[in-house]
Structure formats: structure tokens, C-alpha cells
Design a protein around this motif. Structure first.
Motif, mmCIF file in Angstrom:
data_model
loop_
_atom_site.group_PDB
_atom_site.id
_atom_site.type_symbol
_atom_site.label_atom_id
_atom_site.label_comp_id
_atom_site.label_asym_id
_atom_site.label_seq_id
_atom_site.Cartn_x
_atom_site.Cartn_y
_atom_site.Cartn_z
ATOM 1 N N PRO A 95 0.833 -1.212 0.000
ATOM 2 C CA PRO A 95 0.000 0.000 0.000
ATOM 3 C C PRO A 95 0.860 1.251 0.000
ATOM 4 N N PHE A 96 0.364 2.297 -0.637
ATOM 5 C CA PHE A 96 1.100 3.559 -0.666
ATOM 6 C C PHE A 96 0.116 4.718 -0.743
ATOM 7 N N ALA A 97 0.566 5.870 -0.218
ATOM 8 C CA ALA A 97 -0.189 7.110 -0.355
ATOM 9 C C ALA A 97 0.267 7.825 -1.624
ATOM 10 N N LEU A 98 -0.560 8.768 -2.092
ATOM 11 C CA LEU A 98 -0.348 9.344 -3.403
ATOM 12 C C LEU A 98 -0.564 10.853 -3.343
ATOM 13 N N VAL A 99 0.405 11.599 -3.883
ATOM 14 C CA VAL A 99 0.330 13.056 -3.953
ATOM 15 C C VAL A 99 0.486 13.461 -5.409
ATOM 16 N N GLY A 100 -0.391 14.328 -5.887
ATOM 17 C CA GLY A 100 -0.290 14.816 -7.260
ATOM 18 C C GLY A 100 -0.469 16.318 -7.317
ATOM 19 N N SER A 101 0.349 16.981 -8.129
ATOM 20 C CA SER A 101 0.297 18.436 -8.289
ATOM 21 C C SER A 101 -0.093 18.778 -9.715
ATOM 22 N N SER A 102 -1.080 19.670 -9.879
ATOM 23 C CA SER A 102 -1.466 20.195 -11.186
ATOM 24 C C SER A 102 -1.843 19.053 -12.146
ATOM 25 N N PHE A 103 -1.181 18.950 -13.295
ATOM 26 C CA PHE A 103 -1.391 17.823 -14.207
ATOM 27 C C PHE A 103 -1.170 16.496 -13.495
ATOM 28 N N GLY A 104 -0.179 16.463 -12.599
ATOM 29 C CA GLY A 104 0.040 15.263 -11.800
ATOM 30 C C GLY A 104 -1.128 14.947 -10.895
ATOM 31 N N GLY A 105 -1.938 15.959 -10.563
ATOM 32 C CA GLY A 105 -3.157 15.700 -9.810
ATOM 33 C C GLY A 105 -4.178 14.931 -10.624
ATOM 34 N N MET A 106 -4.297 15.234 -11.910
ATOM 35 C CA MET A 106 -5.181 14.466 -12.777
ATOM 36 C C MET A 106 -4.670 13.035 -12.919
ATOM 37 N N VAL A 107 -3.364 12.890 -13.103
ATOM 38 C CA VAL A 107 -2.767 11.558 -13.181
ATOM 39 C C VAL A 107 -3.011 10.784 -11.893
ATOM 40 N N ALA A 108 -2.844 11.460 -10.747
ATOM 41 C CA ALA A 108 -3.034 10.797 -9.454
ATOM 42 C C ALA A 108 -4.476 10.367 -9.252
ATOM 43 N N ARG A 109 -5.436 11.189 -9.662
ATOM 44 C CA ARG A 109 -6.846 10.787 -9.554
ATOM 45 C C ARG A 109 -7.096 9.508 -10.340
ATOM 46 N N ALA A 110 -6.569 9.447 -11.550
ATOM 47 C CA ALA A 110 -6.763 8.246 -12.373
ATOM 48 C C ALA A 110 -6.102 7.036 -11.731
ATOM 49 N N LEU A 111 -4.898 7.225 -11.205
ATOM 50 C CA LEU A 111 -4.165 6.110 -10.605
ATOM 51 C C LEU A 111 -4.855 5.633 -9.334
#
Length: 276
Positions: A95-111
Motif C-alpha cells: 500500500p502507498f499514499a499518493l500526492v499529485g500536483s497540477s497535471f500530476g493531480g489528474m494523473v493521481a486521480r486516475a491512478l
């Protein structure tokens, strides 16, 4: 706890290898930066995660930092695939936590939706929510405090890049921008950026047709963010019933660089919820 960064290459059979930087030990967190920068954009947060006893894995997205972008990187869907491969290599079934910024936030939501049972918490900093048509109106670009002497002392190209993003111009803000944003801006593969822009929207929005995402969530927006704004978060907020959403004044698109203490405190609180 280890304090020496270790670099590695991660890949799967379908995507170009991605460069990652791993720091520390403990329960892992994957940090995904935005468009046209690199992993250093998020390393200003490192102390917060280190204090929480977290192993930090920073990834360079395809065409950014030290990650190449092969011909298969033709849009955001392919970027999500590449990051999913990096996560699998880095964590396996852990298990892992996930942080996404800007475009990486969209990527993180999908992941987070793709790996719903594995991702323990989701933090989004100035996230891109709507990549195409239908985006809510953006705030006008606003500079609340100007420092013309500072800008005049800089290389003109550096000054222009900093002035484009800074809501409060100051030597301290410039130092953070120079250390964490500017290196990735200068290194980005512009041809790869163009290919990703051509397929910028995800084929399917993560929240559409899926059950609510019920793990601890944090969303931090900048009140003066003229790049992605903040209003589009309203459209997805009910999908995240464990979400704290904060809109910070005196903060633009680089919200964590503009308001480092506030964002650090919010992340520490989120990590506590994730841990529980």
C-alpha cells in the motif's frame, strides 16, 4: 532513517522507463509533479513526509526531468500507464499514499481509481480537474506584491518565468521557485510536451461511472491560481466523501511554494488521517 537520495529507473513492458528518486524509509508515498517541470517541484515537501516517517518516491513524468518519452507517449492516458508501471515497480503490492500536483493531480486521480485497493490516501495540490472543454472560468492573473528590483536583478528569461507564476514576489519566493520549479522548466522535452498536449484529456474521467473514493483525501487550491483555478473542484468534491478542500489566499498555481507552512500543516494532518 536514510537521508541519502537513491535514484532508480522504473518501467513496464508498454511504456518508456521513468526516472525516480527515493528518500528515507517507512510506509511509502508516491509524489507526481505537474506539466513541464520535474520531480524537484515537490521536493520542498520532503521534510513534512520525513517527519511522518514516510518513504518518499518522486517520479519524473515522461519527457520531463530525466524520464524519456517514447513514441507511445501520445497523451495523458499513456502518462497514467507509465506512472502505474513505475508504481508497480516501486511498491509491488505494498500500500502507498499518493500526492499529485497540477497535471500530476489528474494523473493521481486516475491512478487512485485504478489501484483503489492499494492507494491509502490521496492529496491533490492545485489539481487539474477539467483538461478540456467545460473548464470553469479562471481567476485573472494577479500579482499582489511586486518586487521590480528583484526582477531586474535576474536573468530576463528567469524573471519572466518567475513573474508569470508568483503571486507574492520576494527573494524567498524566488529562491523556492529557482530551486524547485525552474530546473524542470529548463529541462522539459518540448516535443514530448506537444504530444501529450495533443491528447491532454483522459479518455474517461476517473470519477465518472465509478464508486466514490472513500480514503482520506486532501485538496489544496490557490485562490489566485490562473492556470487551473479552483472552481472545478466543486464538480468532483462529492465523489471524495473523506476530502478536506482548502482554497488558500496569496497562492497561485505553485500553491505549496507560495504558502509552504500552511500546505505543510495540511499535509501533516492528512498523513495523520491516512495513518489512522
Amino acid at each position: 532513517m536514510s537521508t541519502n537520495p537513491q535514484t532508480s529507473l522504473t518501467a513496464d513492458a508498454r511504456t518508456s522507463p521513468l526516472h525516480t528518486v527515493t528518500r528515507g524509509e517507512g510506509a511509502p508515498v508516491l509524489l507526481v509533479h505537474g506539466f513541464g517541470v520535474d520531480h524537484r517541484l515537490l521536493t520542498s515537501l520532503d521534510g513534512t513526509f520525513a517527519e511522518a516517517g514516510r518513504r518518499r518516491v518522486y517520479v519524473d513524468l515522461p519527457g520531463m526531468g530525466l524520464s524519456p518519452a517514447g513514441p507511445e507517449i501520445t497523451g495523458s492516458d499513456a502518462v497514467v500507464d507509465a506512472v502505474a508501471g513505475a508504481a508497480q515497480r516501486a511498491f509491488g503490492d505494498e500500500p502507498f499514499a499518493l500526492v499529485g500536483s497540477s497535471f500530476g493531480g489528474m494523473v493521481a486521480r486516475a491512478l487512485a481509481h485504478r489501484l483503489r485497493e492499494q492507494v491509502t490516501g490521496l492529496a491533490l495540490l492545485a489539481p487539474l480537474v477539467v483538461a478540456g472543454a467545460g473548464r470553469s472560468g479562471l481567476p485573472l492573473k494577479t500579482t499582489l506584491v511586486e518586487d521590480p528590483d528583484l526582477l531586474a536583478s535576474l536573468d530576463p528569461e528567469d524573471a519572466a518565468d518567475y513573474a508569470e507564476m508568483a503571486v507574492i514576489q520576494s527573494p524567498e519566493g524566488w529562491a523556492r521557485f529557482r530551486a524547485h520549479a525552474l530546473p524542470g522548466i529548463r529541462r522539459a522535452d518540448q516535443a514530448a510536451m506537444d504530444r501529450i498536449r495533443a491528447g491532454y484529456e483522459l479518455t474517461a474521467e476517473p470519477e465518472q461511472g465509478s464508486a466514490p473514493w472513500t480514503r482520506p483525501t486532501l485538496i489544496v487550491s490557490g485562490r489566485q491560481d490562473h492556470v487551473v483555478g479552483y472552481a472545478d473542484v466543486v464538480g468532483i468534491l462529492e465523489h471524495y466523501p473523506r476530502a478536506t478542500w482548502v482554497v488558500l489566499d496569496e497562492a497561485g498555481h505553485n500553491v505549496h511554494l507560495d504558502q509552504p507552512e500552511l500546505v505543510a500543516g495540511l499535509l501533516a494532518e492528512w498523513l495523520g488521517r491516512v495513518g489512522r
